[in-house]
Design a protein around this motif. Structure first.
Motif, short mmCIF file in Angstrom:
data_model
loop_
_atom_site.label_atom_id
_atom_site.label_comp_id
_atom_site.label_asym_id
_atom_site.label_seq_id
_atom_site.Cartn_x
_atom_site.Cartn_y
_atom_site.Cartn_z
N LEU A 89 0.85 -1.20 0.00
CA LEU A 89 0.00 0.00 0.00
C LEU A 89 0.88 1.24 0.00
CD1 LEU A 89 -3.06 0.92 0.25
CD2 LEU A 89 -2.63 1.11 2.70
N GLU A 90 0.41 2.28 -0.67
CA GLU A 90 1.14 3.54 -0.74
C GLU A 90 1.59 4.01 0.64
OE1 GLU A 90 0.27 8.18 -2.15
OE2 GLU A 90 -1.33 6.67 -2.18
N PRO A 91 2.86 4.37 0.78
CA PRO A 91 3.36 4.86 2.08
C PRO A 91 2.66 6.16 2.50
CG PRO A 91 5.18 4.20 0.68
CD PRO A 91 3.96 4.20 -0.18
N CYS A 92 2.46 6.32 3.79
CA CYS A 92 1.81 7.53 4.30
C CYS A 92 2.77 8.71 4.23
CB CYS A 92 1.31 7.31 5.73
SG CYS A 92 2.61 7.13 6.96
N ASN A 93 2.20 9.91 4.14
CA ASN A 93 2.99 11.13 4.02
C ASN A 93 2.58 12.17 5.06
OD1 ASN A 93 4.97 12.78 2.67
ND2 ASN A 93 3.29 13.92 1.70
N HIS A 94 2.10 11.68 6.20
CA HIS A 94 1.63 12.59 7.23
C HIS A 94 2.04 12.07 8.61
CE1 HIS A 94 -1.44 9.45 6.94
NE2 HIS A 94 -1.73 9.70 8.19
N PRO A 99 5.77 8.90 12.74
CA PRO A 99 6.21 9.84 11.70
C PRO A 99 5.83 9.35 10.30
CG PRO A 99 7.97 9.39 13.27
CD PRO A 99 6.89 8.40 13.55
N ALA A 100 5.86 10.26 9.33
CA ALA A 100 5.53 9.91 7.95
C ALA A 100 6.51 8.87 7.42
CB ALA A 100 5.57 11.16 7.08
N CYS A 101 5.98 7.82 6.80
CA CYS A 101 6.83 6.75 6.26
C CYS A 101 7.68 7.26 5.10
CB CYS A 101 5.97 5.59 5.79
SG CYS A 101 5.23 4.65 7.14
N THR A 102 7.15 8.20 4.32
CA THR A 102 7.89 8.71 3.16
C THR A 102 9.24 9.29 3.59
OG1 THR A 102 6.62 10.77 3.38
CG2 THR A 102 5.86 9.19 1.73
N ALA A 125 -3.88 9.40 -0.36
CA ALA A 125 -4.48 9.66 -1.69
C ALA A 125 -3.50 10.19 -2.73
CB ALA A 125 -5.65 10.63 -1.53
N GLY A 126 -2.39 9.50 -2.89
CA GLY A 126 -1.41 9.89 -3.90
C GLY A 126 -0.28 10.78 -3.40
N SER A 127 -0.45 11.40 -2.24
CA SER A 127 0.57 12.32 -1.74
C SER A 127 1.85 11.60 -1.36
CB SER A 127 0.04 13.11 -0.54
OG SER A 127 -0.18 12.27 0.58
N GLY A 128 1.74 10.34 -0.93
CA GLY A 128 2.94 9.58 -0.58
C GLY A 128 3.80 9.33 -1.81
N ILE A 129 3.16 8.92 -2.89
CA ILE A 129 3.89 8.67 -4.13
C ILE A 129 4.49 9.97 -4.66
CG2 ILE A 129 3.58 8.01 -6.56
CD1 ILE A 129 1.49 5.96 -5.56
N GLU A 130 3.71 11.04 -4.61
CA GLU A 130 4.20 12.34 -5.09
C GLU A 130 5.43 12.80 -4.30
OE1 GLU A 130 2.56 16.95 -5.48
OE2 GLU A 130 1.15 15.31 -5.10
N SER A 134 9.14 13.44 -5.82
CA SER A 134 9.74 14.77 -5.74
C SER A 134 11.12 14.73 -5.10
CB SER A 134 8.82 15.71 -4.94
OG SER A 134 8.81 15.37 -3.56
N ALA A 135 11.37 13.68 -4.30
CA ALA A 135 12.68 13.52 -3.67
C ALA A 135 13.66 12.77 -4.58
CB ALA A 135 12.54 12.77 -2.35
N GLY A 136 13.23 12.44 -5.79
CA GLY A 136 14.11 11.80 -6.75
C GLY A 136 14.04 10.29 -6.78
N LEU A 137 13.15 9.68 -6.02
CA LEU A 137 13.01 8.22 -6.04
C LEU A 137 12.17 7.79 -7.23
CD1 LEU A 137 13.65 8.96 -2.99
CD2 LEU A 137 12.57 6.79 -2.42
N GLN A 138 12.53 6.66 -7.80
CA GLN A 138 11.71 6.06 -8.86
C GLN A 138 10.57 5.30 -8.19
OE1 GLN A 138 13.77 3.20 -11.28
NE2 GLN A 138 11.93 2.60 -12.42
#
Length: 388
Positions: A89-94, A99-102, A125-130, A134-138
């Motif tokens: 599942l998409e990692p959390c960004n909050h 702490p945020a997994c991203t 909702a997509g913010s984790g992937i974004e 943005s940090a340069g990860l594929q």
């Protein structure tokens, strides 16, 4: 094909095979967190080193504990640097309880993240992937997505609808009867099927019955024969619009599990007082027909109690009420190789459509022999399509 091109193609194939295999390991890890993580989703993660070796794996811990990605990264340590994180599942960004997994993924030096599905939670909702990109990860999305959507169906449905994923469980004869002519129903199915039903209870955070079942059976509603054993007992939920059920017996024994009673303003005040004195929590919802408002029940269980999956174990009338209200997300039917005849009570007391063309459509998602009985799992077509 030149030798160089062939080597590159084979390396690409091996790389993708490893990713597929790693996602399989992550799915297996997630399954081990199924009864531990709610109200959080059960997620699995695997870390591959820069050379493609599995160096870490993890799954979601109990609320407040590590998320799957962090658990896998901790196990991998420095071997995670320049590696690949594979997660269901998409990692959390909050910032939540943790702490945020991203940010922890980025800090670990991961170069690529493979995600099965996006998280529909509005906080993600997509913010984790974004954030990772943005940090340069594929970041790639969709590996073994159908398997993960099925595994996380209760969580996904709850996040989309705002109500608990509703599983109706029934046991019946070949002629769809759940009670014999003399009123007996124990036991239609064999011990293996009953033990399997306890696994469904253990996977749920709430078990719902109506006043009729409570009065007839005086049930405990705990998960007793689950394998592995239940991490936490589901809440016992009684639907009693008028206050018919006395606050006695196993259902109100708080040493077994918590009890929540959903009722209405028309309930007997004496019953409400007795329920509360017995330690039960009493929730008021609107009236629907002669009972409680079922959708409101599922919404309150989701919003207030963090219930992802609610299992309905009522009688024919209650099962029919949930079906007719289009609130059933999954139906689990244990069918015994026996007949109870025309005088037995139907498993579903439905009005039914006037024509075949108007009949509700269901998809059989699984069949399994359990002892001498058959377990059939069905999803309504609309839910099955939304989760596919």
């Amino acid at each position: 094909m030149s030798a160089i091109v062939e080597i590159l193609v084979n390396e690409k194939l091996v790389d993708e095979q490893r990713i597929e295999q790693a996602m399989g390991l992550a799915i297996a890890a997630a399954s081990r967190a199924r009864r531990l993580s709610p109200p959080n989703p059960w997620v699995g993660a695997v870390v591959l080193s820069a050379s493609g070796e599995v160096v870490g794996s993890g799954s979601t811990q109990a609320p407040g504990g590590s998320h799957a990605e962090v658990a896998a990264l901790l196990e991998a340590g420095e071997l995670a640097r320049d590696g690949v994180l594979v997660v269901t599942l998409e990692p959390c960004n909050h910032q939540g309880r943790t702490p945020a997994c991203t940010e922890q993924i980025i800090a670990a030096g991961i170069s690529r993240v493979v995600v099965a599905i996006e998280d529909p939670d509005p906080l993600v909702a997509g913010s984790g992937i974004e954030r990772l990109r943005s940090a340069g990860l594929q970041v790639s999305l969709g590996t073994r997505a159908a398997e993960v959507r099925d595994q996380l169906a209760p969580y996904l449905r709850q996040r989309v609808t705002g109500r608990a994923f509703c599983v109706v469980k029934t046991a019946m004869s070949l002629d769809a009867r759940s009670v014999a002519r003399d009123g007996t129903s124990q036991w239609i199915t064999g011990p293996e099927a009953r033990a399997d039903a306890h696994n469904v209870r253990a996977d749920s955070q709430a078990v719902i019955i109506g006043a009729g079942t409570a009065l007839a059976d005086s049930p405990s509603l705990n998960a007793r024969d689950a394998t592995p054993p239940a991490t936490r007992q589901p809440a016992r939920v009684l639907l009693d619009a008028r206050g018919r059920v006395p606050a006695t017996g196993p259902l109100f024994d708080q040493s077994i599990a918590a009890t929540v009673v959903f009722t209405t303003d028309s309930a007997d005040p004496g019953a409400i007082k007795a329920w509360r004195e017995a330690g039960a929590v009493v929730e008021f919802v609107e009236t629907q027909g002669s009972g409680v408002h079922l959708e409101q029940v599922l919404q309150v269980l989701s919003e207030k109690y963090g219930v992802l999956q609610a299992m309905v174990e009522g009688g024919a009338a209650m099962h029919a009420a949930f079906i007719e209200a289009s609130l059933v997300d999954r139906l689990v039917a244990y069918v015994a190789p026996t007949f109870l005849g025309r005088d037995g009570r139907l498993a579903f007391d439905l009005d039914g459509p006037s024509t075949v063309m108007d009949a509700s459509k269901w998809r059989i998602t699984n069949t399994m022999l359990v002892g001498s009985d058959i377990r059939i799992t069905l999803d309504p077509i609309v839910v099955a399509e939304e989760l596919s």
